[in-house]
Design an enzyme around this catalytic site. Structure first.
Site, PDB file in Angstrom:
ATOM      1  CG  HIS A 141      34.524  27.217  38.008  1.00  0.00           C
ATOM      2  ND1 HIS A 141      33.338  27.191  38.716  1.00  0.00           N
ATOM      3  CD2 HIS A 141      34.652  28.496  37.543  1.00  0.00           C
ATOM      4  CE1 HIS A 141      32.780  28.388  38.689  1.00  0.00           C
ATOM      5  NE2 HIS A 141      33.547  29.197  37.977  1.00  0.00           N
TER       6      HIS A 141
ATOM      7  CB  SER B 185      30.913  31.287  37.501  1.00  0.00           C
ATOM      8  OG  SER B 185      31.750  31.506  38.616  1.00  0.00           O
TER       9      SER B 185
ATOM     10  CG  ASP C 133      33.452  24.593  40.738  1.00  0.00           C
ATOM     11  OD1 ASP C 133      34.467  25.284  40.967  1.00  0.00           O
ATOM     12  OD2 ASP C 133      32.468  25.009  40.115  1.00  0.00           O
TER      13      ASP C 133
END
Length: 221
Positions: A201, A118, A170
């Site tokens: 995610h 991320s 996601d």
């Protein structure tokens, strides 16, 4: 030199011959991915130092100004991901310092992998592709290339293998952003591989198997 505080785990038969610097996501810390190391089931012949740095605590605009571990401030949570680019560049410089520390500890840059999840992945794009010495590989998980408009890819890492992994479900970092980074790098002739997983995610078991395979390929003794 003041280095970022880190969690360190060494695997395999010593002495260590390679390093993986692994960056966490927003609001997490260096402990977040440390439990993953045993799950990689790496062979004893592959002696790796895993380094999980902690991001500094800072105010994050999209979270109401709440102070949390963050590699940079996020100003808008839209597809364009407006961020504080200067903070990201400072974080990338801190990762460069960790790379140089590994060199001082006897690890060649060609035996160092950068990995990021991320927000950490956005820093890895910048830190890895701008680094002036060749790295073993870049692993990007559920992320985006936040500095795409300004990123200068160093000649030393133009041919460095890059793996982008993303979840098709996601909702935090939409997969279109991972695909956009893939096209950006492909258009510039970088050796980039894209892997999509049916997940949100996060990470999943097939992805962990793939990560293990890539690390063994890049860091084979």
């Amino acid at each position: 030199m003041n280095y970022l505080p880190c969690v360190e785990i060494e695997t395999g038969v010593q002495p260590v011959s390679a390093s993986v610097i692994w960056l966490h996501g927003l609001g997490a810390d260096g402990h977040d991915f440390a439990p993953l190391v045993p799950e990689l089931n790496l062979p004893d012949a592959l002696a790796i130092r895993f380094i999980f740095p902690h991001a500094p605590a800072r105010s994050v605009t999209v979270n109401g100004g709440y102070v949390m571990p963050a590699w940079y401030d996020i100003l808008e949570m839209n597809l364009e991901r407006k961020i504080d680019e200067q903070q990201l560049l400072v974080s990338a410089a801190a990762i460069h310092a960790l790379i140089e520390r590994e060199v001082a500890r006897g690890i060649r840059t060609e035996r160092i992998v950068l990995a990021g999840f991320s927000q950490g992945g956005a820093v890895v794009y910048q830190a890895g592709l701008s680094f002036a010495k060749p790295l073993a590989g870049l692993l990007i998980m559920s992320s985006y290339c936040a500095t795409q408009a300004s990123l200068q890819i160093a000649d030393a890492n133009h041919a460095t293998p890059i793996v982008i992994q993303h979840g098709s479900e996601d909702g935090v970092v939409p997969e279109v952003l991972g695909q956009r980074a893939y096209r950006f790098l492909s258009d510039r002739g970088c050796p980039v591989t894209y892997e999509s997983y049916v997940m949100e995610h996060s990470l999943c078991a097939p992805q962990i198997l793939s990560i293990s395979r890539w690390l063994q390929t890049w860091l084979a003794p």
